[in-house]
Write a protein that holds these residues in place. Sequence first.
Motif, PDB file in Angstrom:
ATOM      1  N   GLY A  84       0.798  -1.221   0.000  1.00  0.00           N
ATOM      2  CA  GLY A  84       0.000   0.000   0.000  1.00  0.00           C
ATOM      3  C   GLY A  84       0.828   1.266   0.000  1.00  0.00           C
ATOM      4  O   GLY A  84       0.350   2.341  -0.414  1.00  0.00           O
ATOM      5  N   ASP A  85       2.085   1.177   0.461  1.00  0.00           N
ATOM      6  CA  ASP A  85       2.958   2.349   0.519  1.00  0.00           C
ATOM      7  C   ASP A  85       3.831   2.502  -0.721  1.00  0.00           C
ATOM      8  O   ASP A  85       4.603   3.462  -0.823  1.00  0.00           O
ATOM      9  CB  ASP A  85       3.858   2.266   1.759  1.00  0.00           C
ATOM     10  N   ARG A  86       3.738   1.568  -1.657  1.00  0.00           N
ATOM     11  CA  ARG A  86       4.487   1.711  -2.905  1.00  0.00           C
ATOM     12  C   ARG A  86       3.970   2.927  -3.672  1.00  0.00           C
ATOM     13  O   ARG A  86       2.784   3.242  -3.617  1.00  0.00           O
ATOM     14  CB  ARG A  86       4.368   0.453  -3.759  1.00  0.00           C
ATOM     15  N   THR A  87       4.877   3.584  -4.382  1.00  0.00           N
ATOM     16  CA  THR A  87       4.519   4.839  -5.042  1.00  0.00           C
ATOM     17  C   THR A  87       4.570   4.711  -6.561  1.00  0.00           C
ATOM     18  O   THR A  87       5.248   3.834  -7.120  1.00  0.00           O
ATOM     19  CB  THR A  87       5.454   5.974  -4.599  1.00  0.00           C
ATOM     20  N   TYR A  88       3.863   5.599  -7.201  1.00  0.00           N
ATOM     21  CA  TYR A  88       3.881   5.728  -8.658  1.00  0.00           C
ATOM     22  C   TYR A  88       3.609   7.193  -8.977  1.00  0.00           C
ATOM     23  O   TYR A  88       3.088   7.954  -8.142  1.00  0.00           O
ATOM     24  CB  TYR A  88       2.828   4.815  -9.301  1.00  0.00           C
ATOM     25  N   ASP A  89       3.936   7.613 -10.181  1.00  0.00           N
ATOM     26  CA  ASP A  89       3.738   9.000 -10.598  1.00  0.00           C
ATOM     27  C   ASP A  89       2.507   9.102 -11.489  1.00  0.00           C
ATOM     28  O   ASP A  89       2.330   8.294 -12.413  1.00  0.00           O
ATOM     29  CB  ASP A  89       4.966   9.512 -11.357  1.00  0.00           C
ATOM     30  N   TRP A  90       1.688  10.103 -11.213  1.00  0.00           N
ATOM     31  CA  TRP A  90       0.484  10.315 -12.018  1.00  0.00           C
ATOM     32  C   TRP A  90       0.076  11.788 -11.942  1.00  0.00           C
ATOM     33  O   TRP A  90      -0.038  12.344 -10.860  1.00  0.00           O
ATOM     34  CB  TRP A  90      -0.671   9.442 -11.528  1.00  0.00           C
ATOM     35  N   GLY A  91      -0.138  12.378 -13.108  1.00  0.00           N
ATOM     36  CA  GLY A  91      -0.628  13.746 -13.164  1.00  0.00           C
ATOM     37  C   GLY A  91       0.281  14.754 -12.501  1.00  0.00           C
ATOM     38  O   GLY A  91      -0.201  15.729 -11.908  1.00  0.00           O
TER      39      GLY A  91
END
Length: 592
Positions: free
Chosen positions: A157-164
């Motif tokens: 749940g704490d994994r990140t991704y880039d969006w907008g």
Amino acid sequence: MHPRKPAPLRRKISAALLFPLLAVPAAEARLAEIVNPAGLEKDPQAATMEAFNQVIDLATRDLLSDYSADEPGEDADGPILGMPKVDRMLLDRRHVWMNPTYWETYAREVVLRGNIQNPSPTDIVKPEAWTANVHVANDPQYVSPLQADTSAIADFGDRTYDWGGETKTVKDFMITTETDVVLFLVDGVIVGELYNNGYNPEVRHQPWSVTKTFIAALVGHAVAEGLVDLKAPIETYIPELAGPPPMSLTPIVYSQNPAAWPGEMQPQNRAHTDWKGVSVEDVLQMESGVHWDEDMPVLALNTQVQQWIMVLLDHYSNGQLGMTRNEFLMSLPDSHRLDRESADYDQTQPDQIFSYNSGNTQVLAWMLEYVYGTQNEDGTITPKPFNEIVSERLWKPMGAYRDAKMIADRVGSVIASQGLYARPYDFARFGEVLRNVGRFHGVQVLPAGWVAQMTDVGPVNPVTGGANNSSGRYAYQTWSSTAGTNAYKASGFEGQKITIVPERCVTAVRLSHSFGLDYYDEEKGPQDDPGAYGFSTNFSSDEWASMVRQLSGQFGATCADQRHAQPEEPVQPRPGRANPPRSPRADEKARN
């Protein structure tokens, strides 16, 4: 055996629900008034239209019915199939509504991106509340294991991704996109598992058109067994489609604009249904040429809503009004007759235009009911209930964790384009069956050659940019995906997804109730340009694909795409062909 009649309900779930809980005592009494035998005998068309209009009014009023909290649901489901228990849903929803990230994202989407997300805690459309739902049995003695990496799950749940232009966590995605369930598997191992809005592993979820890919998988069995030829016309297997629609049927799509229909095109004067001559492959690829419009915002003209209403009327009037699934399908006209300006307008031929059509999937289910039916002494065939076909040829062989349910009409015919209500783990199992080209834990659940064929959209034509008339985005009831190289997906309304990224060994499941309206499109112009405004739906599907692509890279696994490594030939090779224009709705459907 007929499906059981839905139990009386006294439930109010949310004033935001578009479709109400029609199976309540008050609704049944009102429907009895609507079914007017005298009017039916005098003018069947007028009586049906009047009933149709009154049912829509009845649907709206029934939203005011009371909810009885002490009325138990089935299994771990709440008061309606595919919905969690209300107390759990509202408890989780409180955490969502109290989360600042939710409101920050909501405001940013409205102001900067022109997207208004429906803040309802549950699905806005619930036909399962009043339909006769039938059972898909699993085998309790054989449940195929799904391994889990508990350490990876704890951190997922704490994994990140880039969006907008911003960095988000998977937990943020769950909260800001109205997502109920996310499962993420790498090489068959669960490395991510999150739930929201009252859902858990034991609650069934409505997958909407994800169901279509399950139906295509089952067609593969019939093809491999020599029971179905993809090039054969569909009436080869469904004799009713070779003849005219029953005289008593006057479909709603005709009566909305009778002036546009010459007398010879009225259903009672047609020599055969408009399905005649359509090949099985045309139906699989959404190229039948038969009318279906489920994007129409005017509910009375929306084909899917029309079918729900007709099935409802037929169910509660015991066949006096409305239509069964098969009757409704037989009544559908050619898709371009509605736009004809003269009697000599050529009927659109199959195999020419890609047009997303839930009726196609239902016809495939009807076909399978016949080919797996029982031959009688008089030469007729007793169709096999479709839910039993799903159970025997897919659900039990893949070792499903739990049973499932499907929407059906009064006589038990399954509305197979939607509504295979199942638990999250079993959607993941099906994704793993596809990723492993039909084989799962040593069992060949589906023909390997068929899995490669049904998920391969084919090469893109360099001249037209199209493949199979869908711009390289649709195969057999299965979409391509931007989540990775050669990725594909089963996709449904409100953001349901089973996404497979073969070269990253990934199967990802999203179950949600996301429903947004885009009123501004920045690609069409700046915010001061009136031409940049309009309305389209947004289910946060692009963000899902981007997140899956980025997370797949983070886990770093690599696999061979087994579809392209299989020595087995496709069940029936798909020849190359020209690419005529496709329906403009293809872009909207592919996007969502």
